[in-house]
Design a protein around this motif. Structure first.
Motif, PDB file in Angstrom:
ATOM      1  N   GLY A 166      43.778  31.885  22.108  1.00 35.05           N
ATOM      2  CA  GLY A 166      43.733  30.527  22.645  1.00 35.05           C
ATOM      3  C   GLY A 166      42.533  30.337  23.562  1.00 35.05           C
ATOM      4  O   GLY A 166      41.821  29.324  23.459  1.00 35.05           O
ATOM      5  N   ASN A 167      42.316  31.319  24.404  1.00 32.79           N
ATOM      6  CA  ASN A 167      41.160  31.253  25.311  1.00 32.79           C
ATOM      7  C   ASN A 167      39.848  31.206  24.538  1.00 32.79           C
ATOM      8  O   ASN A 167      38.932  30.475  24.902  1.00 32.79           O
ATOM      9  CB  ASN A 167      41.139  32.474  26.238  1.00 32.79           C
ATOM     10  N   VAL A 168      39.799  31.991  23.476  1.00 33.65           N
ATOM     11  CA  VAL A 168      38.574  32.025  22.663  1.00 33.65           C
ATOM     12  C   VAL A 168      38.329  30.666  22.024  1.00 33.65           C
ATOM     13  O   VAL A 168      37.191  30.171  22.016  1.00 33.65           O
ATOM     14  CB  VAL A 168      38.663  33.146  21.591  1.00 33.65           C
ATOM     15  N   ARG A 169      39.390  30.054  21.510  1.00 31.80           N
ATOM     16  CA  ARG A 169      39.251  28.729  20.878  1.00 31.80           C
ATOM     17  C   ARG A 169      38.709  27.713  21.883  1.00 31.80           C
ATOM     18  O   ARG A 169      37.803  26.931  21.573  1.00 31.80           O
ATOM     19  CB  ARG A 169      40.610  28.259  20.345  1.00 31.80           C
ATOM     20  N   ILE A 170      39.256  27.759  23.081  1.00 32.11           N
ATOM     21  CA  ILE A 170      38.809  26.814  24.119  1.00 32.11           C
ATOM     22  C   ILE A 170      37.336  27.082  24.454  1.00 32.11           C
ATOM     23  O   ILE A 170      36.527  26.156  24.574  1.00 32.11           O
ATOM     24  CB  ILE A 170      39.700  26.945  25.379  1.00 32.11           C
ATOM     25  N   LEU A 171      37.027  28.352  24.556  1.00 32.80           N
ATOM     26  CA  LEU A 171      35.652  28.753  24.897  1.00 32.80           C
ATOM     27  C   LEU A 171      34.663  28.282  23.825  1.00 32.80           C
ATOM     28  O   LEU A 171      33.573  27.778  24.144  1.00 32.80           O
ATOM     29  CB  LEU A 171      35.605  30.278  25.023  1.00 32.80           C
ATOM     30  N   ILE A 172      35.056  28.423  22.558  1.00 30.15           N
ATOM     31  CA  ILE A 172      34.200  27.979  21.452  1.00 30.15           C
ATOM     32  C   ILE A 172      33.978  26.464  21.539  1.00 30.15           C
ATOM     33  O   ILE A 172      32.850  25.980  21.424  1.00 30.15           O
ATOM     34  CB  ILE A 172      34.817  28.369  20.086  1.00 30.15           C
ATOM     35  N   TYR A 173      35.060  25.754  21.764  1.00 26.72           N
ATOM     36  CA  TYR A 173      34.988  24.296  21.846  1.00 26.72           C
ATOM     37  C   TYR A 173      34.053  23.871  22.982  1.00 26.72           C
ATOM     38  O   TYR A 173      33.166  23.028  22.793  1.00 26.72           O
ATOM     39  CB  TYR A 173      36.406  23.756  22.055  1.00 26.72           C
ATOM     40  N   ARG A 174      34.233  24.477  24.119  1.00 24.22           N
ATOM     41  CA  ARG A 174      33.412  24.103  25.271  1.00 24.22           C
ATOM     42  C   ARG A 174      31.941  24.475  25.059  1.00 24.22           C
ATOM     43  O   ARG A 174      31.043  23.709  25.409  1.00 24.22           O
ATOM     44  CB  ARG A 174      33.929  24.804  26.527  1.00 24.22           C
ATOM     45  N   SER A 175      31.707  25.662  24.502  1.00 22.66           N
ATOM     46  CA  SER A 175      30.327  26.115  24.329  1.00 22.66           C
ATOM     47  C   SER A 175      29.590  25.239  23.310  1.00 22.66           C
ATOM     48  O   SER A 175      28.407  24.918  23.489  1.00 22.66           O
ATOM     49  CB  SER A 175      30.277  27.580  23.917  1.00 22.66           C
ATOM     50  N   LEU A 176      30.327  24.831  22.265  1.00 22.46           N
ATOM     51  CA  LEU A 176      29.725  23.959  21.256  1.00 22.46           C
ATOM     52  C   LEU A 176      29.380  22.598  21.861  1.00 22.46           C
ATOM     53  O   LEU A 176      28.298  22.045  21.605  1.00 22.46           O
ATOM     54  CB  LEU A 176      30.702  23.801  20.079  1.00 22.46           C
ATOM     55  N   ASN A 177      30.275  22.083  22.668  1.00 24.03           N
ATOM     56  CA  ASN A 177      30.023  20.810  23.352  1.00 24.03           C
ATOM     57  C   ASN A 177      28.822  20.922  24.288  1.00 24.03           C
ATOM     58  O   ASN A 177      27.981  20.008  24.357  1.00 24.03           O
ATOM     59  CB  ASN A 177      31.256  20.376  24.144  1.00 24.03           C
ATOM     60  N   ALA A 178      28.760  22.040  24.981  1.00 28.82           N
ATOM     61  CA  ALA A 178      27.650  22.253  25.932  1.00 28.82           C
ATOM     62  C   ALA A 178      26.324  22.303  25.181  1.00 28.82           C
ATOM     63  O   ALA A 178      25.324  21.716  25.628  1.00 28.82           O
ATOM     64  CB  ALA A 178      27.884  23.547  26.702  1.00 28.82           C
ATOM     65  N   LEU A 179      26.320  22.976  24.038  1.00 28.86           N
ATOM     66  CA  LEU A 179      25.093  23.077  23.246  1.00 28.86           C
ATOM     67  C   LEU A 179      24.683  21.705  22.703  1.00 28.86           C
ATOM     68  O   LEU A 179      23.494  21.340  22.725  1.00 28.86           O
ATOM     69  CB  LEU A 179      25.295  24.070  22.095  1.00 28.86           C
ATOM     70  N   LYS A 180      25.680  20.965  22.232  1.00 30.48           N
ATOM     71  CA  LYS A 180      25.396  19.618  21.694  1.00 30.48           C
ATOM     72  C   LYS A 180      24.816  18.718  22.788  1.00 30.48           C
ATOM     73  O   LYS A 180      23.876  17.957  22.554  1.00 30.48           O
ATOM     74  CB  LYS A 180      26.694  18.997  21.145  1.00 30.48           C
TER      75      LYS A 180
ATOM     76  N   GLU B   5      25.255  19.587  11.065  1.00 33.89           N
ATOM     77  CA  GLU B   5      23.840  19.992  11.165  1.00 33.89           C
ATOM     78  C   GLU B   5      23.668  21.127  12.159  1.00 33.89           C
ATOM     79  O   GLU B   5      22.930  22.089  11.921  1.00 33.89           O
ATOM     80  CB  GLU B   5      22.978  18.791  11.591  1.00 33.89           C
ATOM     81  N   LEU B   6      24.368  20.981  13.257  1.00 37.08           N
ATOM     82  CA  LEU B   6      24.282  22.024  14.294  1.00 37.08           C
ATOM     83  C   LEU B   6      24.780  23.366  13.778  1.00 37.08           C
ATOM     84  O   LEU B   6      24.131  24.401  13.968  1.00 37.08           O
ATOM     85  CB  LEU B   6      25.098  21.577  15.518  1.00 37.08           C
ATOM     86  N   LEU B   7      25.925  23.302  13.093  1.00 37.90           N
ATOM     87  CA  LEU B   7      26.488  24.536  12.556  1.00 37.90           C
ATOM     88  C   LEU B   7      25.581  25.137  11.488  1.00 37.90           C
ATOM     89  O   LEU B   7      25.450  26.361  11.389  1.00 37.90           O
ATOM     90  CB  LEU B   7      27.888  24.293  11.983  1.00 37.90           C
TER      91      LEU B   7
END
Lengths: 193, 302
Positions: A166-180, B5-7
């Protein structure tokens, strides 16, 4: 190079029995992704090579000493040792310039067969991402590399990072948002310019 | 830039690979480095590896340990228990195994639920006490005082068992006394209830064979002539006769038990054992007679 779960289990078993050939097979299987992981963390090709070679040797010694009693997957062990080595490397090079991503040399793509278009596309992608990835939090950068570049499963990432799924999923979501967000900021700046 | 695109761009980064020459060179170095260490262990077949992975030896051993220990312990306890009971069969008071004999008797008694069987067990235990008395009397290694004490105790236990058997026989007598006439009445009324105007035939009830020889067996008094129908048959009560025989056998067993008691008091222990044997036979016969009577009563009501 992909490997099935059963094959990985067999490989791990053989390595537990100190089978050298099995370890070399593991090297062949994982060297690319581990090198990539280290490279994106340290940002320098030579340092990445040094750390990668040190990591494989350290893993072998670890296996000999500890017999891999608690280890479930070999891949997770490689990543864990890589992370520890990178942390040590950061400590040693503290104060020095980091995350260059080979600015002066350009990123060397070793696959000589790929065509020119691919090369240009990749370089363009890298140019965008290379400037943004180092700006991310270390935790976010790590999880993006593991999930979207090296394509590890949530379970594997959880094992590497010692976190729950669960923590990993949240981390992925947040990191992707941060990158975007970083990329959109960059686009805005370019448009304004 | 959208998510796809990002992925895709991130996925493109997968093409970053280490230098091929470095990779090849380091492979050789790594092999030589790890070869310098421990020698190769014997290689296992993949099938064995898969089997060991599914059921690792440690798990098997860990699983097997408590199971084995528990089964070994239960087998040992069972063996010791059975051995102890057999060894204690001929023990007498003062022997180390005598307590095992008493415990096994109590256990046997606790596991029996039928009053008649309990009475039989009581007779058996009384016989055991009598046999122990003989053993004590034959024992010359002990002093007379010790033997007398033991005999006194055994005599008390014997009387206790006898009185218990008497009580049980009395209870059996009362319960059968109460139950049998009711059954017989129910049969008579059941036969005629609302059926007096109906044509019915009643089979001649079978004569129950009773050990005392006093059982008369029921007879249909009204003889049914061919072509005529019995409308008011009078049936004598075979079950009641059966009950009478049980009561008689119970009272005769009670008398014999009293005689056995007297014989023990007179130190004629062998005679007492014979009497107890007879009591046992009477209980057996009354039981057999009752079973027979019950089955016959059941068939007559069909």
């Amino acid at each position: 190079m992909k490997i099935g779960k059963i094959e990985e289990k067999l490989l791990l078993y053989r390595i537990k029995q100190s089978d050298k050939d099995a370890f070399i097979r593991a090297y062949d299987l994982y060297v690319d992704q581990l090198y990539r992981f280290i490279y994106f963390k340290v940002g320098n090709r030579e340092e990445a090579e040094d750390l990668c070679s040190a990591m494989f040797l350290k893993t072998w010694h670890y296996i000999l000493e500890n017999s891999l009693k608690d280890q479930k997957t070999l891949k997770a062990l490689f990543y864990k040792i890589s992370r520890n080595l990178i942390i040590d490397h950061y400590r040693k090079t503290k104060g020095k310039e980091t995350m260059s991503l080979d600015d002066e040399k350009g990123i060397k793509i070793t696959d000589e067969k790929q065509n020119l278009n691919n090369d240009i596309e990749l370089k363009a992608d890298l140019l965008v991402l290379e400037s943004k990835l180092p700006e991310l939090k270390d935790e976010y950068r790590e999880v993006i590399i593991l999930r979207f570049i090296n394509e590890l499963s949530i379970k594997e990432i959880a094992e590497v990072l010692d976190k729950s799924r669960g923590n990993v999923r949240i981390l992925i979501y947040r990191s992707l948002n941060a990158l975007k967000e970083l990329l959109s900021q960059d686009e805005k700046i370019n448009l304004n310019a | 830039m959208n998510d796809q695109e990002l992925l895709k761009q991130l996925s493109n980064l997968k093409q970053i690979k280490p230098d091929h020459n470095w990779q090849k060179k380091y492979r050789e170095i790594l092999f030589s480095q790890i070869s310098a260490g421990r020698a190769d262990l014997e290689r296992n077949s993949n099938l064995k590896i898969v089997w060991e992975s599914i059921m690792p030896r440690e798990i098997l051993i860990n699983l097997a340990k408590p199971v084995w220990l528990a089964s070994l312990a239960s087998v040992l306890i069972l063996a010791v228990g059975i051995g102890g009971v057999y060894a204690s069969k001929n023990s007498k008071p003062g022997d180390s195994l005598y307590i095992a004999k008493i415990i096994s008797e109590r256990a046997q008694f606790a596991m029996t639920f039928d009053e008649r069987d309990k009475a039989k067990l009581g007779v058996e235990f009384a016989t055991n006490r009598a046999k122990e008395m003989i053993q004590v009397l034959e024992d010359t290694n002990q002093t007379a005082t010790t033997n007398n004490d033991k005999l006194e105790k055994l005599s008390q236990n014997f009387k206790k068992e006898i009185s218990q058997v008497k009580n049980r026989l009395f209870i059996i007598k009362i319960t059968e006394d109460q139950a049998k006439p009711k059954e017989a009445e129910a049969e008579v009324f059941g036969a005629n209830l609302g059926k007096s105007d109906q044509r019915m035939e009643i089979a001649e009830p079978a004569t129950p064979a009773l050990p005392t020889g006093q059982a008369g067996g029921g007879q249909v008094k009204s003889t049914v002539e061919p072509g005529k129908v019995a409308t008011d048959p009078i049936i004598e009560k075979p079950a009641a006769v059966n009950a009478t025989s049980t009561l008689e056998s119970a009272s005769s067993a009670g008398l014999m038990l009293e005689e056995a008691e007297k014989l023990v008091d007179e130190k004629n222990i062998n005679g007492a054992i014979d009497k107890l044997g007879e009591v046992n036979k009477i209980i057996d016969q009354s039981e057999a007679g009752e079973v027979k009577g019950v089955s016959e009563t059941a068939s007559s009501t069909k």
